[in-house]
Design a protein around this motif. Structure first.
Motif, PDB file in Angstrom:
ATOM      1  N   GLY A 202       1.017  -1.190   0.090  1.00  0.00           N
ATOM      2  CA  GLY A 202      -0.010  -0.137  -0.272  1.00  0.00           C
ATOM      3  C   GLY A 202       0.838   1.622  -0.202  1.00  0.00           C
ATOM      4  N   THR A 203       0.196   2.481  -0.048  1.00  0.00           N
ATOM      5  CA  THR A 203       0.991   3.333   0.167  1.00  0.00           C
ATOM      6  C   THR A 203       0.967   4.443   1.472  1.00  0.00           C
ATOM      7  OG1 THR A 203      -0.702   4.337  -1.060  1.00  0.00           O
ATOM      8  CG2 THR A 203       1.136   3.532  -2.038  1.00  0.00           C
ATOM      9  N   GLU A 204       1.042   5.701   1.345  1.00  0.00           N
ATOM     10  CA  GLU A 204       0.885   6.355   2.879  1.00  0.00           C
ATOM     11  C   GLU A 204      -0.274   7.154   2.227  1.00  0.00           C
ATOM     12  OE1 GLU A 204       4.939   5.208   2.907  1.00  0.00           O
ATOM     13  OE2 GLU A 204       3.619   5.832   1.948  1.00  0.00           O
ATOM     14  N   SER A 205      -1.377   7.331   3.148  1.00  0.00           N
ATOM     15  CA  SER A 205      -2.338   8.261   2.984  1.00  0.00           C
ATOM     16  C   SER A 205      -1.645   9.690   3.584  1.00  0.00           C
ATOM     17  CB  SER A 205      -3.879   8.075   3.594  1.00  0.00           C
ATOM     18  OG  SER A 205      -3.792   6.882   3.345  1.00  0.00           O
ATOM     19  N   ASP A 206      -2.842  10.523   3.439  1.00  0.00           N
ATOM     20  CA  ASP A 206      -2.039  12.035   3.441  1.00  0.00           C
ATOM     21  C   ASP A 206      -2.768  12.434   5.413  1.00  0.00           C
ATOM     22  OD1 ASP A 206      -0.686  12.636   1.077  1.00  0.00           O
ATOM     23  OD2 ASP A 206      -2.905  13.320   0.279  1.00  0.00           O
ATOM     24  N   THR A 207      -3.645  11.624   6.064  1.00  0.00           N
ATOM     25  CA  THR A 207      -3.333  12.574   7.319  1.00  0.00           C
ATOM     26  C   THR A 207      -3.051  10.874   7.758  1.00  0.00           C
ATOM     27  OG1 THR A 207      -6.367  10.997   6.613  1.00  0.00           O
ATOM     28  CG2 THR A 207      -5.852  13.560   5.943  1.00  0.00           C
ATOM     29  N   ALA A 208      -3.414  11.148   9.494  1.00  0.00           N
ATOM     30  CA  ALA A 208      -2.854  10.470  10.207  1.00  0.00           C
ATOM     31  C   ALA A 208      -3.784  10.509  11.510  1.00  0.00           C
ATOM     32  CB  ALA A 208      -1.764   9.501  10.765  1.00  0.00           C
ATOM     33  N   CYS A 209      -3.918   9.699  12.156  1.00  0.00           N
ATOM     34  CA  CYS A 209      -4.169   9.875  13.946  1.00  0.00           C
ATOM     35  C   CYS A 209      -3.004  10.370  14.433  1.00  0.00           C
ATOM     36  CB  CYS A 209      -4.931   8.565  15.184  1.00  0.00           C
ATOM     37  SG  CYS A 209      -5.652   9.092  16.530  1.00  0.00           S
ATOM     38  N   LEU A 210      -2.076  11.689  14.276  1.00  0.00           N
ATOM     39  CA  LEU A 210      -1.435  12.421  15.248  1.00  0.00           C
ATOM     40  C   LEU A 210      -2.004  13.859  16.576  1.00  0.00           C
ATOM     41  CD1 LEU A 210       0.294  12.820  11.799  1.00  0.00           C
ATOM     42  CD2 LEU A 210       1.114  11.330  13.183  1.00  0.00           C
ATOM     43  N   GLY A 211      -0.610  12.962  17.239  1.00  0.00           N
ATOM     44  CA  GLY A 211      -0.974  14.429  18.230  1.00  0.00           C
ATOM     45  C   GLY A 211      -0.019  15.731  18.365  1.00  0.00           C
ATOM     46  N   ASN A 212      -0.211  16.579  18.390  1.00  0.00           N
ATOM     47  CA  ASN A 212       0.754  17.627  18.614  1.00  0.00           C
ATOM     48  C   ASN A 212       1.409  17.719  20.360  1.00  0.00           C
ATOM     49  OD1 ASN A 212       1.903  20.682  19.141  1.00  0.00           O
ATOM     50  ND2 ASN A 212       1.747  21.050  17.285  1.00  0.00           N
ATOM     51  N   THR A 213       1.957  17.688  20.943  1.00  0.00           N
ATOM     52  CA  THR A 213       2.484  18.018  22.586  1.00  0.00           C
ATOM     53  C   THR A 213       3.709  19.260  22.474  1.00  0.00           C
ATOM     54  OG1 THR A 213       4.729  16.685  21.702  1.00  0.00           O
ATOM     55  CG2 THR A 213       3.182  15.396  21.850  1.00  0.00           C
ATOM     56  N   ALA A 214       3.089  20.212  21.993  1.00  0.00           N
ATOM     57  CA  ALA A 214       3.410  21.083  22.330  1.00  0.00           C
ATOM     58  C   ALA A 214       3.664  21.594  23.774  1.00  0.00           C
ATOM     59  CB  ALA A 214       3.199  22.558  21.234  1.00  0.00           C
ATOM     60  N   LYS A 215       1.806  21.843  24.208  1.00  0.00           N
ATOM     61  CA  LYS A 215       1.250  21.427  25.825  1.00  0.00           C
ATOM     62  C   LYS A 215       2.327  20.929  26.414  1.00  0.00           C
ATOM     63  CE  LYS A 215      -2.573  22.075  28.053  1.00  0.00           C
ATOM     64  NZ  LYS A 215      -4.333  22.304  28.346  1.00  0.00           N
ATOM     65  N   ALA A 216       2.363  19.127  26.201  1.00  0.00           N
ATOM     66  CA  ALA A 216       2.741  18.687  27.280  1.00  0.00           C
ATOM     67  C   ALA A 216       4.641  19.417  27.287  1.00  0.00           C
ATOM     68  CB  ALA A 216       2.981  17.282  26.825  1.00  0.00           C
ATOM     69  N   ARG A 217       5.465  19.880  26.037  1.00  0.00           N
ATOM     70  CA  ARG A 217       6.780  19.670  26.442  1.00  0.00           C
ATOM     71  C   ARG A 217       6.567  20.968  27.330  1.00  0.00           C
ATOM     72  NH1 ARG A 217       8.429  20.019  21.466  1.00  0.00           N
ATOM     73  NH2 ARG A 217       6.365  19.980  19.833  1.00  0.00           N
ATOM     74  N   ALA A 218       6.231  21.950  26.894  1.00  0.00           N
ATOM     75  CA  ALA A 218       5.968  23.520  27.660  1.00  0.00           C
ATOM     76  C   ALA A 218       6.296  23.050  29.607  1.00  0.00           C
ATOM     77  CB  ALA A 218       5.268  23.904  27.533  1.00  0.00           C
ATOM     78  N   LEU A 219       6.015  21.531  29.837  1.00  0.00           N
ATOM     79  CA  LEU A 219       4.878  21.065  31.078  1.00  0.00           C
ATOM     80  C   LEU A 219       6.781  20.380  31.425  1.00  0.00           C
ATOM     81  CD1 LEU A 219       1.816  20.459  31.679  1.00  0.00           C
ATOM     82  CD2 LEU A 219       2.886  22.797  32.454  1.00  0.00           C
ATOM     83  N   PHE A 220       6.853  19.485  30.670  1.00  0.00           N
ATOM     84  CA  PHE A 220       7.505  18.386  31.176  1.00  0.00           C
ATOM     85  C   PHE A 220       9.373  18.558  30.598  1.00  0.00           C
ATOM     86  CE2 PHE A 220       3.511  16.196  31.101  1.00  0.00           C
ATOM     87  CZ  PHE A 220       2.905  16.621  32.686  1.00  0.00           C
TER      88      PHE A 220
END
Length: 258
Positions: A202-220
């Motif tokens: 198969g081939t990669e889709s343009d979408t995925a289930c992904l999270g931005n962690t800027a908030k967590a990295r600011a804390l931890f």
């Protein structure tokens, strides 16, 4: 360890008081076969727990699935993005969040809602799924071409540190690794380290289930273990015949049917 049928409200009422609660109860696998039980576990049980422990600080685990699929180029969903859950599992998890939010507002219970994306250790996780398929010569579908991974140790560390951030209204935070991991690249590197050629289809889709962690990295700050180290650990574990929990994550599912 105290045994308790969490679906029995009287049994929950008999649990001892606790100032801090890590709420990890839920149902994902089998949700397609038992949708009503999925909703009861994910959206009704939180109300039982909140009524029983109104004064506790609760770090409650949700899932990144509540966001649905997001454009890979966008860097992942942020906590301020509107949820677009796909399928009954993700919908019921958004229901879980709403129930915790309700009790945080109505009775002042201090809550953190953790949207987790794929914690990994050597016996479980996206990388274990890939290594298992590589070892067995099974095909790896690339349609879900990207994923976030987080070492379970870093997940545990952040979970405990979140108790001081429990609040009313509830706080929402993404928990995962900062890297957007390419499944093709990860499988290729695992295969190289394991001495096996991965079967990629198969081939990669343009979408995925992904999270931005800027908030967590600011804390931890950044997690202690990065994706590259997790890949090396997983390959070594697989080569040595290390144990597996035998619980595939089904990260590749794109229609929300678990």
């Amino acid at each position: 360890t105290i045994r308790c049928d969490l679906m029995d409200e009287s049994a929950v009422a008999g649990l001892p008081d606790a100032p801090n609660i890590a709420y990890l109860a839920g149902m994902k696998f089998g949700s397609l076969r038992e949708p009503s039980r999925t909703w009861a576990m994910n959206a009704w049980l939180p109300g039982i727990v909140c009524r029983r422990f109104p004064e506790s600080r609760i770090v409650a685990f949700s899932t990144g699935n509540v966001y649905g699929l997001t454009a890979v180029a966008g860097g992942g969903s942020s906590e301020t993005d509107a949820p677009i859950p796909i399928g009954e599992y993700a919908m019921s998890c958004l229901g879980r969040e709403r129930i915790f939010e309700h009790f945080a507002l109505s009775q002042g219970t201090r809550v953190v809602l953790v949207r987790l994306f794929y914690a990994c250790e050597m016996r479980y996780g996206v990388l274990v799924d890939l290594a298992t398929k590589i070892a067995a010569g099974e095909a790896i579908d690339l349609a879900m071409g990207r994923a976030n991974v987080l070492w379970q140790g870093d997940c545990n560390d952040q979970t405990l540190r979140l108790f001081e951030h429990a609040a009313s209204p509830a706080m929402v935070i993404n928990m995962t690794g900062p890297e957007i991991l390419g499944i093709r690249d990860a499988a290729t590197e695992l295969g190289r380290l394991m001495g096996r050629e991965p079967v990629l289809v198969g081939t990669e889709s343009d979408t995925a289930c992904l999270g931005n962690t800027a908030k967590a990295r600011a804390l931890f700050g950044s997690p202690r273990v990065d994706a590259g180290q997790l890949i090396r650990w997983t390959a070594d574990w697989a080569k040595r015949g290390g144990a597996s929990l035998g619980k595939p994550t089904h990260f590749e599912v794109r229609d929300g049917r678990f």
